[in-house]
Scaffold this motif. Structure first.
Motif, PDB file in Angstrom:
ATOM      1  N   ALA A  47       5.748  14.164  -1.380  1.00  0.00           N
ATOM      2  CA  ALA A  47       6.033  12.963  -1.601  1.00  0.00           C
ATOM      3  C   ALA A  47       5.259  12.086  -2.583  1.00  0.00           C
ATOM      4  CB  ALA A  47       6.265  12.036  -0.094  1.00  0.00           C
ATOM      5  N   ALA A  48       5.492  10.962  -3.143  1.00  0.00           N
ATOM      6  CA  ALA A  48       4.998  10.184  -3.936  1.00  0.00           C
ATOM      7  C   ALA A  48       3.759   9.608  -3.029  1.00  0.00           C
ATOM      8  CB  ALA A  48       5.634   9.102  -4.575  1.00  0.00           C
ATOM      9  N   ALA A  49       2.558   9.389  -3.556  1.00  0.00           N
ATOM     10  CA  ALA A  49       1.295   9.026  -2.747  1.00  0.00           C
ATOM     11  C   ALA A  49       1.690   7.551  -2.258  1.00  0.00           C
ATOM     12  CB  ALA A  49       0.075   8.858  -3.920  1.00  0.00           C
ATOM     13  N   SER A  50       2.341   6.764  -2.864  1.00  0.00           N
ATOM     14  CA  SER A  50       2.755   5.306  -2.630  1.00  0.00           C
ATOM     15  C   SER A  50       3.389   5.185  -1.309  1.00  0.00           C
ATOM     16  CB  SER A  50       3.252   4.377  -3.595  1.00  0.00           C
ATOM     17  OG  SER A  50       4.643   5.312  -4.203  1.00  0.00           O
ATOM     18  N   LEU A  51       4.045   6.322  -0.957  1.00  0.00           N
ATOM     19  CA  LEU A  51       4.615   6.227   0.413  1.00  0.00           C
ATOM     20  C   LEU A  51       4.067   6.388   1.625  1.00  0.00           C
ATOM     21  CD1 LEU A  51       8.018   8.291  -0.918  1.00  0.00           C
ATOM     22  CD2 LEU A  51       7.966   5.968  -0.380  1.00  0.00           C
ATOM     23  N   LYS A  52       2.718   6.752   1.531  1.00  0.00           N
ATOM     24  CA  LYS A  52       1.965   7.370   2.489  1.00  0.00           C
ATOM     25  C   LYS A  52       1.982   6.762   3.836  1.00  0.00           C
ATOM     26  CE  LYS A  52      -2.372   9.548   3.461  1.00  0.00           C
ATOM     27  NZ  LYS A  52      -2.655   8.695   5.051  1.00  0.00           N
ATOM     28  N   ASP A  87     -11.572  -3.653 -13.679  1.00  0.00           N
ATOM     29  CA  ASP A  87     -11.400  -5.123 -13.323  1.00  0.00           C
ATOM     30  C   ASP A  87      -9.974  -5.440 -13.349  1.00  0.00           C
ATOM     31  OD1 ASP A  87     -14.198  -5.691 -14.378  1.00  0.00           O
ATOM     32  OD2 ASP A  87     -13.213  -4.941 -16.205  1.00  0.00           O
ATOM     33  N   ALA A  88      -9.036  -4.607 -13.299  1.00  0.00           N
ATOM     34  CA  ALA A  88      -7.681  -4.850 -13.122  1.00  0.00           C
ATOM     35  C   ALA A  88      -6.939  -3.414 -12.949  1.00  0.00           C
ATOM     36  CB  ALA A  88      -6.893  -5.832 -14.191  1.00  0.00           C
ATOM     37  N   GLY A  89      -5.692  -3.693 -12.520  1.00  0.00           N
ATOM     38  CA  GLY A  89      -4.960  -2.331 -12.405  1.00  0.00           C
ATOM     39  C   GLY A  89      -3.457  -2.496 -12.132  1.00  0.00           C
ATOM     40  N   LEU A  90      -2.580  -1.732 -12.403  1.00  0.00           N
ATOM     41  CA  LEU A  90      -1.244  -1.675 -12.262  1.00  0.00           C
ATOM     42  C   LEU A  90      -0.910  -0.614 -11.119  1.00  0.00           C
ATOM     43  CD1 LEU A  90      -0.321  -1.646 -16.249  1.00  0.00           C
ATOM     44  CD2 LEU A  90      -0.064  -3.271 -14.442  1.00  0.00           C
ATOM     45  N   VAL A  91      -0.218  -1.241 -10.142  1.00  0.00           N
ATOM     46  CA  VAL A  91       0.129  -0.521  -8.975  1.00  0.00           C
ATOM     47  C   VAL A  91       1.600  -1.231  -8.281  1.00  0.00           C
ATOM     48  CG1 VAL A  91      -2.173  -0.185  -8.346  1.00  0.00           C
ATOM     49  CG2 VAL A  91      -1.185  -1.933  -7.513  1.00  0.00           C
ATOM     50  N   TYR A  92       1.915  -0.403  -7.468  1.00  0.00           N
ATOM     51  CA  TYR A  92       3.151  -0.871  -6.863  1.00  0.00           C
ATOM     52  C   TYR A  92       2.756  -1.902  -5.810  1.00  0.00           C
ATOM     53  CZ  TYR A  92       5.271   3.126  -8.727  1.00  0.00           C
ATOM     54  OH  TYR A  92       5.681   4.466  -9.551  1.00  0.00           O
ATOM     55  N   ARG A  93       3.737  -2.851  -5.657  1.00  0.00           N
ATOM     56  CA  ARG A  93       3.389  -4.107  -4.685  1.00  0.00           C
ATOM     57  C   ARG A  93       3.383  -3.496  -3.157  1.00  0.00           C
ATOM     58  NH1 ARG A  93       8.479  -7.936  -3.410  1.00  0.00           N
ATOM     59  NH2 ARG A  93       9.250  -6.160  -2.437  1.00  0.00           N
ATOM     60  N   THR A  94       3.709  -2.318  -3.012  1.00  0.00           N
ATOM     61  CA  THR A  94       3.371  -1.728  -1.452  1.00  0.00           C
ATOM     62  C   THR A  94       2.089  -1.297  -1.268  1.00  0.00           C
ATOM     63  OG1 THR A  94       4.460   0.322  -2.494  1.00  0.00           O
ATOM     64  CG2 THR A  94       5.759  -1.302  -1.151  1.00  0.00           C
ATOM     65  N   ASP A  95       1.515  -1.016  -2.555  1.00  0.00           N
ATOM     66  CA  ASP A  95       0.273  -0.599  -2.497  1.00  0.00           C
ATOM     67  C   ASP A  95      -0.893  -1.698  -2.281  1.00  0.00           C
ATOM     68  OD1 ASP A  95       0.438   2.266  -3.286  1.00  0.00           O
ATOM     69  OD2 ASP A  95       1.236   1.510  -4.891  1.00  0.00           O
ATOM     70  N   ALA A  96      -0.316  -2.748  -3.043  1.00  0.00           N
ATOM     71  CA  ALA A  96      -1.159  -4.015  -2.948  1.00  0.00           C
ATOM     72  C   ALA A  96      -1.204  -4.575  -1.440  1.00  0.00           C
ATOM     73  CB  ALA A  96      -0.695  -4.898  -4.102  1.00  0.00           C
ATOM     74  N   VAL A 106      -1.401   6.829  -8.108  1.00  0.00           N
ATOM     75  CA  VAL A 106      -1.366   5.293  -7.926  1.00  0.00           C
ATOM     76  C   VAL A 106      -2.451   4.860  -6.993  1.00  0.00           C
ATOM     77  CG1 VAL A 106       0.507   5.028  -6.359  1.00  0.00           C
ATOM     78  CG2 VAL A 106       0.120   3.222  -7.866  1.00  0.00           C
ATOM     79  N   ARG A 107      -2.643   5.625  -5.815  1.00  0.00           N
ATOM     80  CA  ARG A 107      -3.760   4.978  -4.748  1.00  0.00           C
ATOM     81  C   ARG A 107      -5.175   5.249  -5.754  1.00  0.00           C
ATOM     82  NH1 ARG A 107      -1.572   4.666   0.197  1.00  0.00           N
ATOM     83  NH2 ARG A 107       0.262   3.691   0.158  1.00  0.00           N
TER      84      ARG A 107
END
Length: 257
Positions: free
Chosen positions: A36-41, A188-197, A175-176
């Motif tokens: 599974a995708a890391a953002s689902l952990k 200084d910045a990053g692009l992630v999913y809202r659930t990661d943030a 993404v993690r």
């Protein structure tokens, strides 16, 4: 030992073999490996706990990572019963190759792409601020294997700033790792999913990307033909589409399909 006693013992031993074999099959059928995708952990770990309370005979293990890397593992023959990607392309690839069990494909959830900065950083209010001199490193998923990186590139190109900021990119394997780079101040910045943030107290969301600027962010799932536990895998996928799983996904900030 007389002949009668000898054959009696042999018969008893043979009779016991099917019982041992059946027991082994049952144990095997209770094990599932989900790539599974890391953002689902976090969400998937909680879903596992809830599911195993009602199905104590099913043991679920996860292999979390970048969707592209997981796809490659499966293509190379790595064991997996279920695949849940953060992008449509990876599951499409397996479906076109005839590697999915018919009728098991579905969408687990949806998500949003957001721009994040360390919590103590001020003055960044939009994607356009990424062109500023004080933003020296931008963490982004490796677009060849990380769907979040692909979505991020799409957004930056639509906004017309990709060429201006690409020299600042710090690529991550999932993404993690992007999130960790921003949390640590290594970016200084990053692009992630809202659930990661949402799971981090060290970053803040600057803005969510307009969904018209990138491909739909969805998590397709399916049972793999290579699974040795197709019946158990189908049952778990069915649970993932049910109300209990949806409640947990919503709790972690995922959007329902």
């Amino acid at each position: 030992m007389n002949r009668r006693r000898f054959f009696t013992l042999i018969g008893a031993a043979v009779a016991s073999l099917p019982l041992l074999s059946d027991s082994t099959v049952v144990a095997s059928n209770g094990n599932l490996l989900v790539s599974a995708a890391a953002s689902l952990k976090e969400a998937m770990e909680e879903i596992k706990t809830v599911y195993q309370q009602s199905k104590p005979g099913t043991n679920i293990n996860y292999n979390f990572g970048a969707s592209g890397a997981l796809l490659q593992q499966i293509q190379q023959g790595a064991p997996a019963d279920i695949f849940i990607s953060a992008g449509k392309k990876q599951v499409d690839t397996l479906e076109q190759a005839g590697q999915l069990v018919a009728g098991t494909r579905g969408v687990l959830a949806k998500n949003r792409l957001v721009l994040v900065v360390p919590k103590n950083v001020a003055g960044v209010t939009s994607f356009y601020n990424l062109t500023q001199g004080n933003i020296k490193k931008i963490a982004i998923g490796e677009p060849r294997s990380v769907p979040a990186g692909q979505y991020g590139e799409q957004v930056l190109k639509k906004l017309g700033i990709f060429e201006k900021v690409k020299s600042k990119f710090v690529y991550a394997n999932n993404v993690r790792q992007v999130l960790a780079a921003v949390e640590s101040g290594n970016a200084d910045a990053g692009l992630v999913y809202r659930t990661d943030a949402k799971i981090s107290d060290k970053v803040k969301i600057v803005v969510a990307a307009d969904e018209k600027y990138h491909s739909p962010i969805a998590y397709p799932m399916a049972v793999l033909k290579s699974s040795k536990n197709v019946a158990a895998a189908k049952e778990f996928v069915q649970f993932l589409s049910g109300e209990q799983a949806k409640g947990i996904l919503t709790k972690y900030g995922f959007l329902l399909p």
